[in-house]
Design a protein around this motif. Structure first.
Motif, short mmCIF file in Angstrom:
data_model
loop_
_atom_site.label_atom_id
_atom_site.label_comp_id
_atom_site.label_asym_id
_atom_site.label_seq_id
_atom_site.Cartn_x
_atom_site.Cartn_y
_atom_site.Cartn_z
N GLU A 1 40.88 59.60 -23.86
CA GLU A 1 41.56 60.86 -24.13
C GLU A 1 40.81 62.08 -23.61
O GLU A 1 41.36 63.19 -23.57
CB GLU A 1 41.78 61.01 -25.64
N PHE A 2 39.57 61.90 -23.18
CA PHE A 2 38.77 63.01 -22.66
C PHE A 2 39.32 63.41 -21.30
O PHE A 2 39.50 62.57 -20.41
CB PHE A 2 37.31 62.57 -22.55
N VAL A 3 39.58 64.70 -21.11
CA VAL A 3 40.20 65.18 -19.87
C VAL A 3 39.14 65.30 -18.77
O VAL A 3 38.10 65.92 -18.95
CB VAL A 3 40.88 66.54 -20.10
N VAL A 4 39.43 64.69 -17.63
CA VAL A 4 38.58 64.81 -16.45
C VAL A 4 39.43 65.39 -15.32
O VAL A 4 40.43 64.79 -14.92
CB VAL A 4 37.98 63.46 -16.02
N ILE A 5 39.05 66.57 -14.84
CA ILE A 5 39.73 67.21 -13.72
C ILE A 5 38.90 66.96 -12.47
O ILE A 5 37.72 67.28 -12.43
CB ILE A 5 39.92 68.71 -13.96
#
Length: 340
Positions: A290-294
């Motif tokens: 669920e951790f956002v990585v851009i």
């Protein structure tokens, strides 16, 4: 049409002057009735909608920080089909940036070297423009990238970042702590985990409910990348952006004298692609789903965006290829993604 314009006109101009000319057109596209016409031609397929950070993005593809430094182009960039626009880098204190020339094309590499130095009008001025932007009925998701003011000593950086966060977080869809530009003295030293932890804790508290991310450099060692990723998770940050520009000059096709003449600064564009992918995989390997990585760096085609998404990126950003692809770049990416 655009490749011909680039070869015959824009490539012969000073890159920063060419950017300002393009910016004037993009600003116009953010104003009615031009915005409605542009959106009709560039609107992403609804199937590309992406949920992240508690927000809805019309496309997973957006503009990285650096293109719209002062919150003047976001509406026009949204009208061109970008799913989000990350404005900045914005500093608490207004600053002119480094002396010109400070932007250089490496055309054989489809790359750029910049040493802009966070030229911007400061957080208070940006906050007022963000207020006006938020009143618009149609706009892209707008992230705000903040950095250290050049006049502030490194040991006082936390208070400087907190000041920017207090002014800008309430008006941002998400907030990014930039500790990875090579163009502000001492800034990259803030990426050391023991230094970064108290800084991020203070900015996180100042940001309140606004999702907070940290942007890192591709030049970190692999274990440093993963240490920062773990720290971001431990502190409850919403995500991480991988990665900023690089100080490396390895493997360039541009003749050496041209590269040397450009001098110091961050390299962006196609040469960054492999390292950016590697950093993305390093981060995704140690953070929860669920951790956002851009992912940013070396993105030019729809295939590039698909590759980043398949490797675990939540969202993807581009910037440098805009110079080489032109104003329909986002539409080309989105149409390519829709055909996948």
């Amino acid at each position: 049409m655009y490749p011909l314009l680039f070869r015959t006109v824009l490539a012969r101009m000073d890159p920063e002057r060419a950017h300002h000319l393009a910016a004037a057109v993009i600003r116009l596209l953010g104003v009615a009735p031009f915005a409605a016409v542009a959106r009709a031609l560039t609107r992403p397929d609804p199937a590309l909608r992406t949920e992240a950070l508690g927000l809805r993005f019309d496309s997973p593809f957006g503009v990285a920080a650096g293109f719209d430094k002062d919150v003047r182009l976001a509406a026009g960039l949204g009208a061109l089909g970008f799913g989000h626009v990350e404005v900045g880098t914005i500093t608490a204190v207004p600053q002119p940036g480094n002396p010109r020339p400070r932007l250089f094309r490496l055309i054989p590499d489809r790359a750029v070297i910049n040493r802009m130095g966070f030229n911007n009008g400061g957080a208070e001025a940006a906050a007022e423009r963000l207020r006006r932007l938020r009143r618009r009925r149609t706009r892209p998701v707008v992230g705000v990238n903040i950095g250290k003011s050049r006049v502030v000593a490194v040991e006082d950086a936390t208070a400087d970042y907190v000041r920017s966060a207090q002014l800008l977080a309430p008006l941002a869809d998400y907030l990014v702590v930039n500790v990875s530009s090579p163009n502000t003295p001492g800034l990259r030293g803030l990426q050391a985990v023991e230094t970064l932890r108290p800084l991020l804790e203070a900015v996180r508290d100042a940001a309140g409910a606004t999702p907070l991310l940290v942007k890192i450099a591709p030049d970190l060692a692999d274990d440093e990348v993963q240490a920062i990723a773990r720290l971001a998770v431990d502190l409850g940050l919403a995500g991480l952006i991988a990665a900023n520009t690089t100080i490396s000059r390895e493997g360039l096709r541009t003749p050496g004298p041209i590269v040397l003449a450009a001098g110091e600064g961050g390299l962006s564009g196609a040469p960054l692609k492999l390292r950016a992918m590697a950093v993305l995989r390093l981060v995704r390997a140690v953070v929860p789903p669920e951790f956002v990585v851009i992912s940013a760096g070396g993105v030019e085609t729809a295939a590039d965006v698909r590759e980043r998404l398949a490797a675990g990126a939540t969202l993807v950003q581009g910037y440098t290829a805009f110079l080489y692809r032109g104003p329909l770049w986002a539409r080309q990416i989105n149409r390519g993604l829709s055909r996948a």
